[in-house]
Scaffold this motif. Structure first.
Motif, PDB file in Angstrom:
ATOM      1  N   PHE A 136      45.371   4.741  -3.959  1.00 41.81           N
ATOM      2  CA  PHE A 136      45.824   4.434  -2.613  1.00 41.81           C
ATOM      3  C   PHE A 136      44.809   3.487  -1.987  1.00 41.81           C
ATOM      4  O   PHE A 136      43.602   3.639  -2.197  1.00 41.81           O
ATOM      5  CB  PHE A 136      45.941   5.700  -1.759  1.00 41.81           C
ATOM      6  CG  PHE A 136      47.084   6.587  -2.169  1.00 41.81           C
ATOM      7  CD1 PHE A 136      48.376   6.096  -2.212  1.00 41.81           C
ATOM      8  CD2 PHE A 136      46.872   7.916  -2.484  1.00 41.81           C
ATOM      9  CE1 PHE A 136      49.435   6.912  -2.578  1.00 41.81           C
ATOM     10  CE2 PHE A 136      47.922   8.738  -2.851  1.00 41.81           C
ATOM     11  CZ  PHE A 136      49.218   8.234  -2.898  1.00 41.81           C
ATOM     12  N   PRO A 137      45.270   2.499  -1.197  1.00 38.80           N
ATOM     13  CA  PRO A 137      44.324   1.567  -0.571  1.00 38.80           C
ATOM     14  C   PRO A 137      43.324   2.250   0.355  1.00 38.80           C
ATOM     15  O   PRO A 137      42.218   1.810   0.493  1.00 38.80           O
ATOM     16  CB  PRO A 137      45.220   0.606   0.209  1.00 38.80           C
ATOM     17  CG  PRO A 137      46.554   0.721  -0.427  1.00 38.80           C
ATOM     18  CD  PRO A 137      46.652   2.120  -0.964  1.00 38.80           C
ATOM     19  N   GLU A 138      43.740   3.332   0.989  1.00 39.98           N
ATOM     20  CA  GLU A 138      42.836   4.094   1.847  1.00 39.98           C
ATOM     21  C   GLU A 138      42.732   5.501   1.279  1.00 39.98           C
ATOM     22  O   GLU A 138      43.529   5.903   0.448  1.00 39.98           O
ATOM     23  CB  GLU A 138      43.380   4.144   3.280  1.00 39.98           C
ATOM     24  CG  GLU A 138      43.474   2.784   3.926  1.00 39.98           C
ATOM     25  CD  GLU A 138      44.864   2.530   4.502  1.00 39.98           C
ATOM     26  OE1 GLU A 138      45.605   3.489   4.710  1.00 39.98           O
ATOM     27  OE2 GLU A 138      45.191   1.359   4.696  1.00 39.98           O
ATOM     28  N   GLU A 139      41.754   6.242   1.733  1.00 35.59           N
ATOM     29  CA  GLU A 139      41.562   7.609   1.261  1.00 35.59           C
ATOM     30  C   GLU A 139      42.634   8.524   1.852  1.00 35.59           C
ATOM     31  O   GLU A 139      42.510   9.020   2.953  1.00 35.59           O
ATOM     32  CB  GLU A 139      40.164   8.111   1.641  1.00 35.59           C
ATOM     33  CG  GLU A 139      39.036   7.337   0.989  1.00 35.59           C
ATOM     34  CD  GLU A 139      39.040   7.453  -0.518  1.00 35.59           C
ATOM     35  OE1 GLU A 139      39.330   8.537  -1.035  1.00 35.59           O
ATOM     36  OE2 GLU A 139      38.778   6.440  -1.183  1.00 35.59           O
ATOM     37  N   LYS A 140      43.725   8.718   1.124  1.00 40.47           N
ATOM     38  CA  LYS A 140      44.825   9.568   1.552  1.00 40.47           C
ATOM     39  C   LYS A 140      45.367  10.309   0.344  1.00 40.47           C
ATOM     40  O   LYS A 140      45.164   9.896  -0.790  1.00 40.47           O
ATOM     41  CB  LYS A 140      45.968   8.727   2.142  1.00 40.47           C
ATOM     42  CG  LYS A 140      45.632   7.985   3.397  1.00 40.47           C
ATOM     43  CD  LYS A 140      46.861   7.225   3.859  1.00 40.47           C
ATOM     44  CE  LYS A 140      46.575   6.445   5.118  1.00 40.47           C
ATOM     45  NZ  LYS A 140      47.734   5.697   5.575  1.00 40.47           N
ATOM     46  N   SER A 171      51.049   8.297   0.931  1.00 42.25           N
ATOM     47  CA  SER A 171      51.121   6.963   1.506  1.00 42.25           C
ATOM     48  C   SER A 171      52.452   6.343   1.136  1.00 42.25           C
ATOM     49  O   SER A 171      53.163   6.848   0.269  1.00 42.25           O
ATOM     50  CB  SER A 171      49.974   6.108   0.978  1.00 42.25           C
ATOM     51  OG  SER A 171      50.018   4.819   1.534  1.00 42.25           O
ATOM     52  N   SER A 178      52.213   3.134   0.257  1.00 42.07           N
ATOM     53  CA  SER A 178      51.709   2.015  -0.531  1.00 42.07           C
ATOM     54  C   SER A 178      50.651   2.520  -1.514  1.00 42.07           C
ATOM     55  O   SER A 178      50.075   3.587  -1.342  1.00 42.07           O
ATOM     56  CB  SER A 178      51.120   0.920   0.361  1.00 42.07           C
ATOM     57  OG  SER A 178      49.986   1.389   1.044  1.00 42.07           O
ATOM     58  N   VAL A 206      48.555  -4.872  -4.192  1.00 43.35           N
ATOM     59  CA  VAL A 206      49.087  -3.809  -3.341  1.00 43.35           C
ATOM     60  C   VAL A 206      50.608  -3.795  -3.429  1.00 43.35           C
ATOM     61  O   VAL A 206      51.259  -4.844  -3.316  1.00 43.35           O
ATOM     62  CB  VAL A 206      48.639  -3.992  -1.872  1.00 43.35           C
ATOM     63  CG1 VAL A 206      49.231  -2.915  -0.983  1.00 43.35           C
ATOM     64  CG2 VAL A 206      47.115  -3.987  -1.787  1.00 43.35           C
ATOM     65  N   GLU A 261      54.196  -1.736  -2.006  1.00 45.10           N
ATOM     66  CA  GLU A 261      54.776  -0.868  -0.989  1.00 45.10           C
ATOM     67  C   GLU A 261      56.047  -0.242  -1.540  1.00 45.10           C
ATOM     68  O   GLU A 261      56.762  -0.861  -2.332  1.00 45.10           O
ATOM     69  CB  GLU A 261      55.114  -1.652   0.284  1.00 45.10           C
ATOM     70  CG  GLU A 261      53.924  -1.963   1.122  1.00 45.10           C
ATOM     71  CD  GLU A 261      54.290  -2.612   2.452  1.00 45.10           C
ATOM     72  OE1 GLU A 261      55.481  -2.898   2.700  1.00 45.10           O
ATOM     73  OE2 GLU A 261      53.360  -2.833   3.239  1.00 45.10           O
TER      74      GLU A 261
END
Length: 140
Positions: free
Chosen positions: A39-43, A46, A48, A73, A75
């Protein structure tokens, strides 16, 4: 589920001269490659996800080492979880879709930097899936 590649970008590029004696080299060129879905962010959920490519090449003939971190990336039209990153799409299809962008960037970057372009080898992501699953499971 609809999945779309929305962006690609190099997020780190290091191009440095090699500090070696050319008489001591056994390989004039070497290339190492790895990728990881995340994941692009710490999640944990998502809509994406990203494929992060890491490439390193040493070229003794032209006296350089290049290291590139490249991000693709994707989606999706629904919420996905971390289990999706262990799925065939994240481990086979998504890297296969975005790898040509990584290859083109690598070759074009070297060419515009004044070096001979290097065409990265083709990759069979089906064969890499097992190794990636083992690595992902060991991180969990």
């Amino acid at each position: 589920m609809n999945i779309q590649l929305v962006s690609t970008k190099a997020i780190r590029i290091n191009l440095d001269p090699l500090d070696i004696d050319l008489d001591d080299t056994s390989e004039l060129e070497s290339f190492a490659f790895d990728f990881n879905p995340m994941f692009p962010e710490e999640k944990d959920e998502s809509n994406s996800f990203a494929i992060v490519f890491n490439g390193e090449m040493k070229n003794c003939k032209e006296n350089y080492i290049i290291k590139v971190v490249f991000l693709s990336v994707f989606e999706v039209d629904e919420l996905i979880t971390v289990d999706f990153l262990k799925d065939n799409f994240a481990l086979i299809n998504a890297p296969a879709i975005s790898y040509p962008y990584f290859r083109a960037f690598y070759s074009n970057f070297l060419l515009t930097s004044g070096y001979e372009p290097f065409i990265l080898p083709t990759i069979n992501f089906v064969q890499l899936r097992k190794d990636k699953l083992e690595a992902i499971n060991s991180r969990s």
